[in-house]
Design an enzyme around this catalytic site. Structure first.
Site: not given
Ligand code: GLA
Length: 401
Positions: A51-52, A83, A140-142, A187
């Site tokens: 949705t973002d 790294s 988990l948005s590393s 994220d």
């Molecule tokens: C990834 C993207 C976010 C978002 C999600 C789905 O994490 O980085 O911006 O779009 O997918 O909700």
């Protein structure tokens, strides 16, 4: 605070001190300098998926898994980064802002340095050591945690600062332009603005947000399929394109529409015939998911885990059937969770195609939940899922211990 909690807080403070000490020593060996230490969290999204980038609503929580960055300024205009995860180096000259799109780990750091400069932040050269503890490819948005930790460290090393929202935008731009993923803002926003014990109810159009306390008698639990979403970037960008197609067609009928956020479900149904079938289903997911986030916000505020759980189950169905971003393993984890006593709801979380699920579990049932999910999933797939009990944490910070 109960005795057990006091003990946990203490041991985590000891762990933080030990970790930052280890990084300082390693940095000294690498660069012969004293470092300052920073860390930014990974995240889990409670509800509001895909949705973002449609200017809608999301509800992420910062998790207590971090990317750590040790940093010190340099005399020249170079940014050097090592790294620890990959045991590789990379570097750039800040005079040269022609960084080209590169799908390489260093894009997350050097892209942010470039993006900071392009946004007018006159950062100077710096040495960096990056160590990520957020599992990669797990949804988990590393990547955002690397970007935000590096961006914050680069600013601080130059004696500069930017508001959390500005830093989030700069990091998103780096990911869009240099790492090749057209991600939304969720994220980076949660890595910058997260707060211990709270979820963030974020309006991705205005970037205004509210902090919502989590349930007192139920816990969010993350289960990792252990299948990475390695090749998801192409699919992700394709979903965005579907949403853009739908928005364009709907805006021809309703000129006030700027994003799917502006389309009521009834209007989508009215103009359904004008849309390609796939774009219609993608839109139906986005529009209904936005409504679910708003309802979930009410459920959290009223301490109603039953309703929250139902919304999670509906979200998963919509992501699976209309948005088509789930996977066999994600569906399996959700199905197993659904059969365990004390589970209010479960859904895939993050971009999809692998990664993790999130479940809402009655506090007294969490131990049993962990055992049952682990054995059910292992029996069916041969893989042992990593399981994390969500402890909502703070956004990016300097670690002073
Ligand atoms: C990834 C993207 C976010 C978002 C999600 C789905 O994490 O980085 O911006 O779009 O997918 O909700």
């Amino acid at each position: 605070m109960t005795e057990k909690l006091a003990g946990q807080e203490e041991s985590s403070a000891i762990l933080v001190r030990r970790e930052s000490q280890r990084l300082r020593e390693h940095f000294q060996k690498l660069y012969g300098q004293e470092a300052r230490i920073f860390r930014a969290p990974g995240r889990v999204n409670l509800i509001g998926e895909h949705t973002d980038y449609n200017e809608g609503f999301v509800m992420p929580v910062a998790m207590d898994l971090y990317t750590w960055v040790a940093a010190a300024p340099r005399e020249d205009a170079r940014v050097r980064v090592y790294s620890q995860n990959l045991r590789e180096r990379a570097e750039m000259d800040l005079q040269d802002l022609n960084l080209r799109l590169q799908r390489h780990w260093s894009a997350y750091v050097l892209g942010v340095a470039t993006s900071l400069r392009l946004a007018g932040a006159e950062i100077g050269g710096a040495n960096l050591l990056v160590e990520g503890k957020v599992p990669m490819g797990a949804g988990l948005s590393s990547s955002a945690s690397v970007e935000v930790a590096a961006g914050y460290a680069l600013l601080e090393s130059s004696g500069l600062s930017r508001s959390p929202v500005e830093l989030a935008k700069i990091c998103q731009r780096a990911e869009n332009e240099f790492a090749g993923a057209r991600c939304g803002i969720m994220d980076q926003m949660i890595a910058c603005c997260g707060r211990a014990n709270y979820a963030l109810m974020l309006d991705c159009r205005t970037l205004g947000f509210r902090l919502l306390p989590l349930f007192s008698d139920a816990q969010f639990v993350v289960c990792n399929t252990m299948v990475k979403h390695d090749h998801a970037a192409g699919e992700y960008n394709a979903r965005r394109a579907d949403c853009e197609t739908a928005t364009r067609i709907l805006a021809e009928q309703m000129p006030e529409v700027r994003a799917l956020r502006d389309v009521p479900l009834a209007d989508l149904e009215r103009y359904a015939k004008l849309l390609p079938e796939v774009a219609y289903r993608r839109s139906r997911h986005v529009i209904s998911e936005n409504a679910r986030v708003l309802a979930a916000c009410g459920a959290l505020e009223h301490g109603d885990p039953e309703s929250f759980g139902r919304l999670m189950r509906e979200s998963h169905r919509s992501l699976k059937e209309d948005y088509e971003v789930s996977s066999t393993e994600l569906d399996l984890l959700v199905e197993i969770a659904g059969g365990i006593a004390g589970v209010y709801g479960s859904r895939m979380t993050g971009g999809g195609f692998g990664g993790c699920t999130i479940s809402l579990v009655r506090s007294g049932a969490v131990d049993e939940f962990q055992t049952a999910v682990a054995s059910g999933y292992q029996r069916a797939t041969g893989r042992k899922p990593d399981i994390y009990i969500v402890r909502a944490s703070d956004g990016v910070r300097e670690v002073l211990e």
